[in-house]
Structures are given as C-alpha cells and as structure tokens.
Design a protein around this motif. Structure first.
Motif, PDB file in Angstrom:
ATOM      1  N   VAL A  96       0.846  -1.212   0.000  1.00  0.00           N
ATOM      2  CA  VAL A  96       0.000   0.000   0.000  1.00  0.00           C
ATOM      3  C   VAL A  96       0.871   1.247   0.000  1.00  0.00           C
ATOM      4  O   VAL A  96       0.632   2.230  -0.713  1.00  0.00           O
ATOM      5  CB  VAL A  96      -0.951  -0.027   1.211  1.00  0.00           C
ATOM      6  N   ALA A  97       1.942   1.257   0.806  1.00  0.00           N
ATOM      7  CA  ALA A  97       2.825   2.434   0.861  1.00  0.00           C
ATOM      8  C   ALA A  97       3.487   2.663  -0.482  1.00  0.00           C
ATOM      9  O   ALA A  97       3.600   3.819  -0.965  1.00  0.00           O
ATOM     10  CB  ALA A  97       3.863   2.252   1.954  1.00  0.00           C
ATOM     11  N   GLY A  98       3.930   1.614  -1.125  1.00  0.00           N
ATOM     12  CA  GLY A  98       4.563   1.793  -2.428  1.00  0.00           C
ATOM     13  C   GLY A  98       3.574   2.313  -3.453  1.00  0.00           C
ATOM     14  O   GLY A  98       3.914   3.119  -4.314  1.00  0.00           O
ATOM     15  N   LEU A  99       2.302   1.787  -3.381  1.00  0.00           N
ATOM     16  CA  LEU A  99       1.290   2.264  -4.312  1.00  0.00           C
ATOM     17  C   LEU A  99       1.016   3.752  -4.116  1.00  0.00           C
ATOM     18  O   LEU A  99       0.886   4.513  -5.074  1.00  0.00           O
ATOM     19  CB  LEU A  99       0.023   1.425  -4.138  1.00  0.00           C
ATOM     20  N   LEU A 100       0.862   4.168  -2.847  1.00  0.00           N
ATOM     21  CA  LEU A 100       0.610   5.603  -2.580  1.00  0.00           C
ATOM     22  C   LEU A 100       1.771   6.473  -3.058  1.00  0.00           C
ATOM     23  O   LEU A 100       1.591   7.557  -3.587  1.00  0.00           O
ATOM     24  CB  LEU A 100       0.369   5.818  -1.082  1.00  0.00           C
ATOM     25  N   ARG A 101       2.955   6.018  -2.881  1.00  0.00           N
ATOM     26  CA  ARG A 101       4.123   6.802  -3.285  1.00  0.00           C
ATOM     27  C   ARG A 101       4.194   6.906  -4.806  1.00  0.00           C
ATOM     28  O   ARG A 101       4.575   7.960  -5.340  1.00  0.00           O
ATOM     29  CB  ARG A 101       5.382   6.160  -2.716  1.00  0.00           C
ATOM     30  N   ALA A 102       3.822   5.791  -5.459  1.00  0.00           N
ATOM     31  CA  ALA A 102       3.920   5.814  -6.915  1.00  0.00           C
ATOM     32  C   ALA A 102       2.843   6.685  -7.549  1.00  0.00           C
ATOM     33  O   ALA A 102       3.016   7.215  -8.646  1.00  0.00           O
ATOM     34  CB  ALA A 102       3.824   4.387  -7.456  1.00  0.00           C
ATOM     35  N   THR A 103       1.691   6.841  -6.874  1.00  0.00           N
ATOM     36  CA  THR A 103       0.572   7.600  -7.458  1.00  0.00           C
ATOM     37  C   THR A 103       0.441   9.030  -6.918  1.00  0.00           C
ATOM     38  O   THR A 103      -0.534   9.728  -7.198  1.00  0.00           O
ATOM     39  CB  THR A 103      -0.755   6.844  -7.172  1.00  0.00           C
ATOM     40  N   LYS A 104       1.406   9.552  -6.123  1.00  0.00           N
ATOM     41  CA  LYS A 104       1.263  10.921  -5.582  1.00  0.00           C
ATOM     42  C   LYS A 104       1.385  11.948  -6.716  1.00  0.00           C
ATOM     43  O   LYS A 104       2.134  11.724  -7.679  1.00  0.00           O
ATOM     44  CB  LYS A 104       2.307  11.187  -4.511  1.00  0.00           C
ATOM     45  N   PRO A 105       0.669  13.077  -6.632  1.00  0.00           N
ATOM     46  CA  PRO A 105       0.743  14.099  -7.703  1.00  0.00           C
ATOM     47  C   PRO A 105       2.079  14.828  -7.664  1.00  0.00           C
ATOM     48  O   PRO A 105       2.669  15.030  -6.599  1.00  0.00           O
ATOM     49  CB  PRO A 105      -0.424  15.027  -7.375  1.00  0.00           C
ATOM     50  N   GLU A 106       2.536  15.272  -8.803  1.00  0.00           N
ATOM     51  CA  GLU A 106       3.790  16.004  -8.905  1.00  0.00           C
ATOM     52  C   GLU A 106       3.490  17.512  -8.759  1.00  0.00           C
ATOM     53  O   GLU A 106       2.667  18.088  -9.491  1.00  0.00           O
ATOM     54  CB  GLU A 106       4.452  15.736 -10.249  1.00  0.00           C
ATOM     55  N   THR A 107       4.165  18.240  -7.828  1.00  0.00           N
ATOM     56  CA  THR A 107       3.999  19.691  -7.620  1.00  0.00           C
ATOM     57  C   THR A 107       5.178  20.421  -8.240  1.00  0.00           C
ATOM     58  O   THR A 107       6.328  20.191  -7.832  1.00  0.00           O
ATOM     59  CB  THR A 107       3.921  20.017  -6.117  1.00  0.00           C
TER      60      THR A 107
END
Length: 341
Positions: free
Chosen positions: A10-21
């Motif tokens: 789950v942590a890897g999935l969240l990190r991979a899908t975070k928006p780029e600022t």
C-alpha cells in the motif's frame, strides 16, 4: 508477515501515485522608491530653529511726583494700545501749580531788587562824577592859595582850602566804596535770581510730571493704579512694551552656530525668517539678527541669539511669550548636491 507485506504494498502504491507539484520559479524582488535628479550647484541650507518672542524694549512706568490720581487714560488697561504722547495717568496738580506761582513771584521780586540796586549804582556813579569835579575845583583852589601864601593869602585860608580838598577827596573815596558795595550786592542778587530761576524750572518740571504720557508706541501690561489712589515718587504703575520692537530669542548649538555665522565678522550669513502659527494660520516675518548672548551655556555649549522681527503690523496680535519657528540661513556650499537624508 502478510500484514507487513500488505502495508509495504500500500505504501509503495501511494508513493507511486502521488501528484507532482512543480517548483516555484525564482523571481527578482523589487521595492518602490522615490528618486531625485542629482544637480551640482551652490547651495545655502537653512537651519530650522524654535524659540520665543521677547520684548526688545520696555519701560517700567513709575510715578514721577507724589499726589492722588485724578485721571487715567482711556486705554490705560492691561493690553491697551497707546501712541507716543498719549495720557496715561494725571496726578492732582494743585500743589505744584501753587508752588510754581510762589517761586515765580520770588524770582520777580529778586529781579526787582536787582533793578533797584542797578538804579542806585547808576545814581552813585553820577554823583561820583560830580564829586570828582568838586575835588578838582578844590585842588585848583588849593594850588592857587599855595602860590599866594605870604601875600594876599594867610596861613589859615590855606588850611581851610586844604580841609575842603580833603573833604572832597574823602567824599570821592566814600562814593567809590559805595559803588563797589552796590556792584557786589548786584552780583549777589544775580546769584539769588539764578537759584530762584532754577527752582522755577524744577517747579515747572514737577508740574509737567503730573501728566505721565507714553514715551513711545506700545501696549500696556501690569497696570497697578486707579483713580483716587495716592502715589509717591517711584511707585510702579505699569509697564509699556514697544509694539514695534519685538525679538525672537533663538537657541543655537555650537555646531549650528558655526554653520550660521561668519567666523571672520561674527555676523550671520543671511536674515532669518520667523513663523508664528496661530491656529491654522501662519504669520511669516522677516527678522534680522541684532545681537548674541554675552555668555555661552556651559551645560549645552550653545548660545542664544536675538533677531529683531521686522514688518510688524498693529493688526497682528504677536506678543512676548509666543512660541515661534525660525529659519536661519547657513553658509554657502560650493559645487554640492542636495540629497534626501
């Protein structure tokens, strides 16, 4: 093991899908300012000073003679404006009028006595001439009888002629002594007349002093008398302040003094401008530095200067004690630029 593996997934999935600022670009900062054009010129700055208005000339009004006050001037009140020659206070002149009459009468009597002595001396001078003629006749008669002695003239006749000549000589001497006495009496009487005339002048002055008038234009302060009050010589009855001679008392530090005064002449570089603010209205006057205080304040190292205010008008109610602002020109600076502080 399964829970830990699920958490990692789950942590890897969240990190991979975070928006780029996107990062903020570095911008140059700016500040608004006011600018002035730099102009090279000869500039004379001004010192901004504060001070107080002082009376340049005032006089303490005092009673010159004694007596009750019978009249006061219409404007003889605190703040009253008077002109030179206006009546301020009149003291009862009765005693001084009678004293003047008596002294004038004494002077006339003394002059009449002088005329009498002069007439007596003139008469004695005329009689002296007659006595001298009689003496000359007696001398000639005596000389003739001396020549005829022993013939037609006896010794007794000669003695009679000698006695007559002696009496004539004595009469001449007595008349001359009387004339000298009358001349001395006339000199004494002339001295008496001079003393009496001096006393008449003093009496006239005392009578004139019963009317105290304003010596110059100005306004009154500290009024201290009224009709009916009895005054003695020297009693203070008020003050008169010259309305055309007001001064601004200004304090200058040693640095300001060095900038505002010419060291060679000790005079200011230019005239001062005095500003008196009465409410929202500002009255501006030209002023001229007239004098510098005689001592320097040792605690501050500064000195007071006094500027005479020019162009005063009667309708401007400027009075001593008013707080004023002043502008005083400094020395001239050559080839400089004036920039904001």
């Amino acid at each position: 093991v399964g829970a830990i593996a699920s958490a990692v997934v789950v942590a890897g999935l969240l990190r991979a899908t975070k928006p780029e600022t996107p990062a903020n670009p570095a911008l140059e900062r700016s500040w608004p300012i006011q600018t002035v054009a730099v102009v090279i010129a000869d500039i004379r700055p001004e010192l901004r000073l504060f001070g107080q208005v002082r009376a340049g000339r005032e006089v303490a009004l005092r009673a010159p003679v004694a007596g009750p006050v019978i009249t006061i001037g219409a404007d003889f009140v605190d703040g009253g404006m008077v002109a030179a020659g206006d009546l301020l206070v009149e003291i009862d002149p009765f005693t001084y009028e009678k004293d003047l009459i008596e002294r004038r009468a004494s002077a006339r009597e003394a002059r009449a006595r002088l005329d009498e002595l002069g007439a007596r001396r003139d008469a004695e001078s005329a009689l002296l001439g007659e006595d001298r003629r009689q003496l000359a006749i007696s001398q000639r008669d005596l000389d003739r009888r001396r020549q005829l002695l022993g013939g037609a003239v006896s010794e007794k006749t000669l003695d009679d002629s000698r006695a007559a000549s002696s009496r004539a000589q004595g009469q001449v001497l007595q008349r001359e002594q009387q004339i000298r006495t009358l001349s001395a009496q006339r000199d004494q009487q002339s001295a008496v007349i001079e003393r009496l005339e001096a006393s008449v002048d003093r009496a006239e002055r005392a009578l004139a002093d019963t009317r105290l008038t304003a010596p110059f234009d100005g306004y009154l302060a500290d009024i201290a008398t009224e009709v009916g009050e009895r005054l003695t010589p020297g009693d203070r009855i008020g003050r008169l302040i010259d309305s055309d001679r007001l001064e601004a008392e200004l304090f200058l530090s040693d640095a300001q003094f060095a900038r505002a005064f010419d060291p060679t002449s000790g005079r200011p570089f230019g005239r001062a401008t005095v500003i008196w603010r009465a409410g929202e209205q500002a009255h501006v006057f030209d002023a001229e530095i007239e004098r510098i205080e005689s001592e320097i304040d040792p605690t501050t190292g500064g000195i007071h200067v006094y500027a005479r205010i020019l162009g005063l008008a009667p309708e401007v109610p400027l009075r001593p004690g008013a707080f004023i602002e002043a502008r005083l020109a400094e020395r001239l600076y050559i080839d400089v630029a004036r920039l904001p502080a």
